[in-house]
Scaffold this motif. Structure first.
Motif, mmCIF file in Angstrom:
data_model
loop_
_atom_site.group_PDB
_atom_site.id
_atom_site.type_symbol
_atom_site.label_atom_id
_atom_site.label_comp_id
_atom_site.label_asym_id
_atom_site.label_seq_id
_atom_site.Cartn_x
_atom_site.Cartn_y
_atom_site.Cartn_z
ATOM 1 N N SER A 1 0.824 -1.203 0.000
ATOM 2 C CA SER A 1 0.000 0.000 0.000
ATOM 3 C C SER A 1 0.860 1.255 0.000
ATOM 4 O O SER A 1 1.980 1.250 0.516
ATOM 5 N N ARG A 2 0.304 2.311 -0.551
ATOM 6 C CA ARG A 2 0.938 3.611 -0.385
ATOM 7 C C ARG A 2 0.675 4.059 1.051
ATOM 8 O O ARG A 2 -0.422 3.880 1.585
ATOM 9 N N VAL A 3 1.676 4.646 1.670
ATOM 10 C CA VAL A 3 1.551 5.089 3.057
ATOM 11 C C VAL A 3 1.973 6.542 3.167
ATOM 12 O O VAL A 3 2.780 7.035 2.378
ATOM 13 N N ARG A 4 1.395 7.234 4.164
ATOM 14 C CA ARG A 4 1.720 8.646 4.354
ATOM 15 C C ARG A 4 1.574 8.985 5.833
ATOM 16 O O ARG A 4 0.483 8.834 6.400
ATOM 17 N N PRO A 5 2.658 9.412 6.467
ATOM 18 C CA PRO A 5 2.567 9.771 7.881
ATOM 19 C C PRO A 5 1.844 11.102 8.062
ATOM 20 O O PRO A 5 1.773 11.912 7.139
ATOM 21 N N VAL A 6 1.297 11.302 9.231
ATOM 22 C CA VAL A 6 0.681 12.579 9.580
ATOM 23 C C VAL A 6 1.268 13.049 10.902
ATOM 24 O O VAL A 6 1.182 12.320 11.905
ATOM 25 N N LEU B 1 14.424 5.307 -2.935
ATOM 26 C CA LEU B 1 14.950 5.284 -1.573
ATOM 27 C C LEU B 1 14.324 4.133 -0.825
ATOM 28 O O LEU B 1 13.119 3.886 -0.941
ATOM 29 N N VAL B 2 15.121 3.406 -0.036
ATOM 30 C CA VAL B 2 14.594 2.250 0.679
ATOM 31 C C VAL B 2 15.045 2.278 2.137
ATOM 32 O O VAL B 2 16.111 2.784 2.478
ATOM 33 N N ASP B 3 14.198 1.720 2.995
ATOM 34 C CA ASP B 3 14.500 1.606 4.417
ATOM 35 C C ASP B 3 13.716 0.420 4.951
ATOM 36 O O ASP B 3 12.832 -0.111 4.272
ATOM 37 N N ASP B 4 14.053 0.004 6.170
ATOM 38 C CA ASP B 4 13.313 -1.121 6.727
ATOM 39 C C ASP B 4 11.966 -0.676 7.291
ATOM 40 O O ASP B 4 10.941 -1.324 7.086
ATOM 41 N N VAL B 5 11.941 0.465 7.999
ATOM 42 C CA VAL B 5 10.718 0.929 8.658
ATOM 43 C C VAL B 5 10.541 2.425 8.431
ATOM 44 O O VAL B 5 11.511 3.179 8.414
ATOM 45 N N MET B 6 9.284 2.853 8.258
ATOM 46 C CA MET B 6 8.967 4.273 8.268
ATOM 47 C C MET B 6 7.970 4.542 9.385
ATOM 48 O O MET B 6 6.931 3.878 9.462
ATOM 49 N N THR B 7 8.299 5.487 10.247
ATOM 50 C CA THR B 7 7.366 5.906 11.292
ATOM 51 C C THR B 7 6.889 7.332 10.986
ATOM 52 O O THR B 7 5.771 7.531 10.537
ATOM 53 N N THR B 8 7.739 8.323 11.200
ATOM 54 C CA THR B 8 7.358 9.711 10.912
ATOM 55 C C THR B 8 7.708 10.142 9.498
ATOM 56 O O THR B 8 7.226 11.174 9.031
ATOM 57 N N GLY B 9 8.571 9.407 8.819
ATOM 58 C CA GLY B 9 8.999 9.776 7.474
ATOM 59 C C GLY B 9 10.168 10.747 7.443
ATOM 60 O O GLY B 9 10.639 11.122 6.369
ATOM 61 N N ALA B 10 10.677 11.136 8.618
ATOM 62 C CA ALA B 10 11.750 12.131 8.665
ATOM 63 C C ALA B 10 13.027 11.626 7.996
ATOM 64 O O ALA B 10 13.711 12.380 7.288
ATOM 65 N N SER B 11 13.372 10.365 8.199
ATOM 66 C CA SER B 11 14.602 9.815 7.610
ATOM 67 C C SER B 11 14.526 9.786 6.091
ATOM 68 O O SER B 11 15.479 10.155 5.386
ATOM 69 N N LEU B 12 13.388 9.347 5.556
ATOM 70 C CA LEU B 12 13.240 9.288 4.103
ATOM 71 C C LEU B 12 13.215 10.687 3.495
ATOM 72 O O LEU B 12 13.761 10.909 2.410
ATOM 73 N N ALA B 13 12.580 11.634 4.176
ATOM 74 C CA ALA B 13 12.554 13.002 3.666
ATOM 75 C C ALA B 13 13.956 13.599 3.620
ATOM 76 O O ALA B 13 14.328 14.279 2.655
ATOM 77 N N GLU B 14 14.757 13.341 4.642
ATOM 78 C CA GLU B 14 16.128 13.856 4.650
ATOM 79 C C GLU B 14 16.971 13.157 3.583
ATOM 80 O O GLU B 14 17.794 13.796 2.919
ATOM 81 N N ALA C 1 5.526 0.099 7.760
ATOM 82 C CA ALA C 1 5.259 1.468 8.188
ATOM 83 C C ALA C 1 4.258 1.426 9.330
ATOM 84 O O ALA C 1 3.551 0.432 9.524
ATOM 85 N N SER C 2 4.208 2.518 10.084
ATOM 86 C CA SER C 2 3.285 2.575 11.211
ATOM 87 C C SER C 2 1.858 2.338 10.734
ATOM 88 O O SER C 2 1.476 2.784 9.650
ATOM 89 N N PRO C 3 1.053 1.613 11.507
ATOM 90 C CA PRO C 3 -0.321 1.313 11.075
ATOM 91 C C PRO C 3 -1.112 2.563 10.693
ATOM 92 O O PRO C 3 -1.911 2.540 9.743
ATOM 93 N N GLU C 4 -0.892 3.665 11.409
ATOM 94 C CA GLU C 4 -1.648 4.886 11.124
ATOM 95 C C GLU C 4 -1.354 5.435 9.733
ATOM 96 O O GLU C 4 -2.220 6.062 9.105
ATOM 97 N N SER C 5 -0.157 5.204 9.227
ATOM 98 C CA SER C 5 0.210 5.770 7.925
ATOM 99 C C SER C 5 -0.483 5.079 6.767
ATOM 100 O O SER C 5 -0.464 5.584 5.641
ATOM 101 N N PHE C 6 -1.120 3.933 7.019
ATOM 102 C CA PHE C 6 -1.867 3.240 5.967
ATOM 103 C C PHE C 6 -3.211 3.903 5.701
ATOM 104 O O PHE C 6 -3.859 3.596 4.695
ATOM 105 N N GLN C 7 -3.621 4.771 6.581
ATOM 106 C CA GLN C 7 -4.928 5.429 6.422
ATOM 107 C C GLN C 7 -4.786 6.653 5.524
ATOM 108 O O GLN C 7 -5.090 7.776 5.873
ATOM 109 N N ILE C 8 -4.329 6.406 4.301
ATOM 110 C CA ILE C 8 -3.964 7.500 3.401
ATOM 111 C C ILE C 8 -5.191 8.252 2.897
ATOM 112 O O ILE C 8 -5.116 9.417 2.509
#
Length: 296
Positions: free
Chosen positions: A41-46, A203-216, A286-293
């Protein structure tokens, strides 16, 4: 730091399932099913950090998936990189398909024809790598690249991102604090920017929570800017040397065959003007909340 004999023991005599602890399995059938059962799924943190590319995730970071990722990252269960790489490869493919649909299949095929997908892992800090004995995101990325190649999609791992400065432990930081902690912390290694022009960058990572690492990471790659093709061939050869050393760690031989990508000027070998292009990002979980895109 782990010794080679510990890595071999994990591969030959797995102690317990990384997800549920069931004995004598690297990852049991039930936990493999949890890791791959849900559709990518596409995911997006809030809140969504500025500059975050489109991100796809294979699974929710919870329960067995969370335990599996922690076993690989913190307990050195290196054999888990293979199933985690399969999940990451699925997220990469979903991201590429989404990018193709958004800009038009014709444009994508003409620009990327014959070019390898470039997987750029978000690096762990040097202290963390020393403590763990490995870089989790890079190891999973290498497994994902192997999976993609096995599916007929040319892929390479480019470990070109470096930490410019030390950052604080992020486990207790909120979203805005993480963004401040990571701001300007990453950069493309000197002389490596031209490697990013060989194909679509994911860009790839194991986990996304806030998305700060991927944004940087996205900011650092984009900051590499337009790259001319001068010196392109030498840079590609150097990149193959980097990757060859890494591929030896996960047993792949394909990148050690001496095969080289197309020469400059071939469609897909760098786009117009050799501009670095961050196409999307992909993570195992990714964090479960980020699936609620589609939330309001």
């Amino acid at each position: 730091m782990r010794g080679w004999w510990q890595d071999l023991t994990d591969l030959v005599l797995p102690g317990e399932c990384g997800g549920c602890g069931r004995p004598r399995a690297v990852l049991c059938a039930q936990c493999r099913a949890v890791l791959s059962a849900a559709a990518v799924s596409r995911v997006r943190p809030v809140p969504e950090p500025p500059g975050l590319p489109v991100v796809h995730a294979a699974a929710r970071y919870a329960d067995e998936v969370r335990a599996t990722l922690l076993a690989h990252k913190e307990r050195g269960a290196l054999a888990l990189a293979a199933p985690l790489g399969v999940a990451l490869a699925g997220a990469v493919m979903a991201g590429l398909q989404g990018a193709s649909a958004s800009v038009g299949a014709g444009m994508v095929s003409s620009r990327w024809s014959g070019a390898p997908v470039l997987l750029v892992p978000v690096p762990s800090g040097r202290r963390a790598v020393r403590a763990r004995g490995h870089d989790p995101a890079r190891r999973i990325a290498l497994a994902a690249a192997g999976r993609l190649r096995g599916s007929g999609i040319p892929a390479r791992v480019l470990g070109v991102l470096r930490q410019k400065r030390a950052v604080a432990d992020q486990s207790r930081l909120n979203s805005s604090q993480r963004q401040g902690n990571l701001a300007g912390a990453l950069a493309v290694a000197p002389g490596a920017a031209r490697l990013l022009c060989e194909g679509p960058v994911v860009l790839v990572d194991d986990v996304m929570t806030t998305g700060a690492s991927l944004a940087e990471a996205a900011r650092a790659v984009r900051a590499a800017g337009p790259i001319s093709n001068a010196g392109w061939t030498a840079a590609v050869y150097e990149g193959e040397t980097w990757e060859s050393r890494e591929e030896q760690n996960v047993g792949s031989t394909r990148e050690r065959t001496g095969r080289r990508p197309g020469r400059p000027g071939i469609a897909g070998a760098g786009g117009a003007g050799g501009v670095v292009d961050v196409v999307c990002a992909a993570v195992v979980a990714a964090s479960p909340e980020s699936f609620q895109i589609n939330r309001n």
